[in-house]
Design an enzyme around this catalytic site. Structure first.
Site, short mmCIF file in Angstrom:
data_model
loop_
_atom_site.label_atom_id
_atom_site.label_comp_id
_atom_site.label_asym_id
_atom_site.label_seq_id
_atom_site.Cartn_x
_atom_site.Cartn_y
_atom_site.Cartn_z
N ASP A 1 1.25 -1.32 -0.40
CA ASP A 1 -0.01 0.11 0.23
C ASP A 1 0.30 1.18 0.08
O ASP A 1 0.29 2.31 0.63
CB ASP A 1 -1.13 -0.21 1.35
CG ASP A 1 -2.19 1.16 1.08
OD1 ASP A 1 -2.63 1.21 -0.32
OD2 ASP A 1 -3.35 1.85 2.49
N ASP B 1 -5.14 -3.55 -5.12
CA ASP B 1 -4.38 -1.96 -5.34
C ASP B 1 -2.53 -1.95 -5.63
O ASP B 1 -2.49 -1.49 -5.97
CB ASP B 1 -4.24 -1.41 -3.76
CG ASP B 1 -5.80 -1.05 -3.81
OD1 ASP B 1 -6.34 -1.27 -4.60
OD2 ASP B 1 -5.85 -1.05 -1.85
N ASP C 1 -11.34 1.22 6.66
CA ASP C 1 -10.77 1.63 5.79
C ASP C 1 -9.85 2.77 6.28
O ASP C 1 -8.67 2.39 5.10
CB ASP C 1 -11.16 2.49 4.72
CG ASP C 1 -12.14 1.89 4.34
OD1 ASP C 1 -12.15 0.21 3.39
OD2 ASP C 1 -13.55 2.30 3.15
#
Length: 334
Positions: free
Chosen positions: A127, A167, A308
């Site tokens: 991330d 992602d 989140d």
């Protein structure tokens, strides 16, 4: 020992070796036949597919640990019962434990006649330092993947869905690490692939990269013959209709590669560009509701009720958030 006895002993040894060779050959032949059978009879997820509602979900754990109050108990119970993917992360499933977790999940899925879906989420420098930052070292990541893949291979007769590193590709340009990610994802696919294991790479979502950009990233991994396709809208809030259109546009550039769509929190699909705990959202349609010749089906991938990140009053990413559980299920609980 006479010459005749020596000759007899040689023959006995040779016959023994031959018998062992025959047995080994039969074992390998049976194993190959079983692998072929499981491969040709495996079914990818589709309309009507029901995922496991794992006992290890954070909703269920909150109930088991008594960490819910009266205001959130009904919502938490509702979400704990919903078929949803389980996220394997090194933070909660570190090396040495991940294989056991997968084995337990497989046993649950077998007893419930459900399909196991896991999200593998442990890439090095995951991330890019954002809310879900973390991951393993390169060597530990390879070992962790081998452990997970080994557990998946113990159930060749079962269908398993693997959402691989959300992602990772869509963020690669921003992070400047595409070359690393391509190699890591390629190795991950080969560690996890096996009979009945349907692997989906990161496919971003309709409001992020263009279909051409996303298709180029997926193509760079070069594992089309080992994966089922790509997953879109993971942990996002885009409408199902927009995601179907997007999946078709990406697939068209990849020779018809298949897709799955996360509908766990897109019931309203009005978050716009906001992706971190946008207020006023609702859970979406249950998994297995939609599908066509490109989109295998929709699934609940991101567990509703998990934050989140520390935004809009939420706790750290992935932490159970009772208020979100209540808001996401408002008007839907019976």
């Amino acid at each position: 020992m006479t010459r005749r006895n020596r000759r007899r002993r040689v023959w006995v040894v040779l016959l023994g070796v031959a018998a062992v060779a025959v047995i080994v050959g039969v074992v390998f032949a049976v194993s190959a036949a079983q692998r072929w059978f499981h491969t040709v009879t495996a079914q990818p997820p589709g309309i009507g597919t029901t995922l496991l509602a794992p006992a290890q979900s954070k909703a269920q754990q909150a109930l088991d640990d008594g960490r819910v109050d009266a205001a959130s108990e009904e919502a938490t119970r509702f979400l704990a019962a919903q078929p949803t993917a389980y996220w394997l992360t090194p933070e909660q499933n570190p090396p040495g434990t991940a294989g056991g977790t997968v084995s337990d999940l497989l046993a649950q899925a077998r007893s419930q006649d459900a399909v196991l879906s896991i999200v593998v989420y442990g890439l090095p420098e995951r991330d890019c330092g954002n809310h879900s930052a973390g991951g393993l070292s390169p060597d530990a990541y390879r070992s962790w993947l081998s452990e997970i893949g080994g557990a998946l291979k113990t159930a060749p007769d079962m269908d398993k869905v693997v959402i691989l590193e959300p992602d990772s590709l869509a963020l690669a340009g921003e992070c400047g690490n595409l070359d690393e990610r391509v190699v890591q994802l390629r190795e991950a696919v080969h560690a996890l692939e096996g009979p009945g294991t349907w692997i989906y790479l990161d496919g971003g979502h309709s409001g992020w990269l263009s279909p051409a950009e996303m298709a180029s990233l997926i193509s760079a991994v070069g594992v089309d013959d080992s994966i089922r396709g790509f997953a879109t809208n993971v942990s996002n809030y885009r409408s199902t209709a927009d995601e179907f259109d997007y999946a078709h546009a990406v697939s068209e550039r990849l020779g018809g590669l298949h897709a799955v769509i996360d509908t766990s929190r897109n019931g309203r699909a009005n978050a716009g560009e906001e992706w971190c705990n946008p207020p006023g959202q609702r859970v979406g349609d249950p998994g297995g509701t939609y599908g066509d010749d490109v989109v295998d089906t929709n699934l609940w991938i991101k567990p509703p009720g998990e934050s989140d990140g520390p935004c809009h009053g939420g706790p750290a990413a992935g932490v159970w958030w009772p208020e979100a559980a209540v808001n996401l299920t408002d008007g839907l609980r019976e």
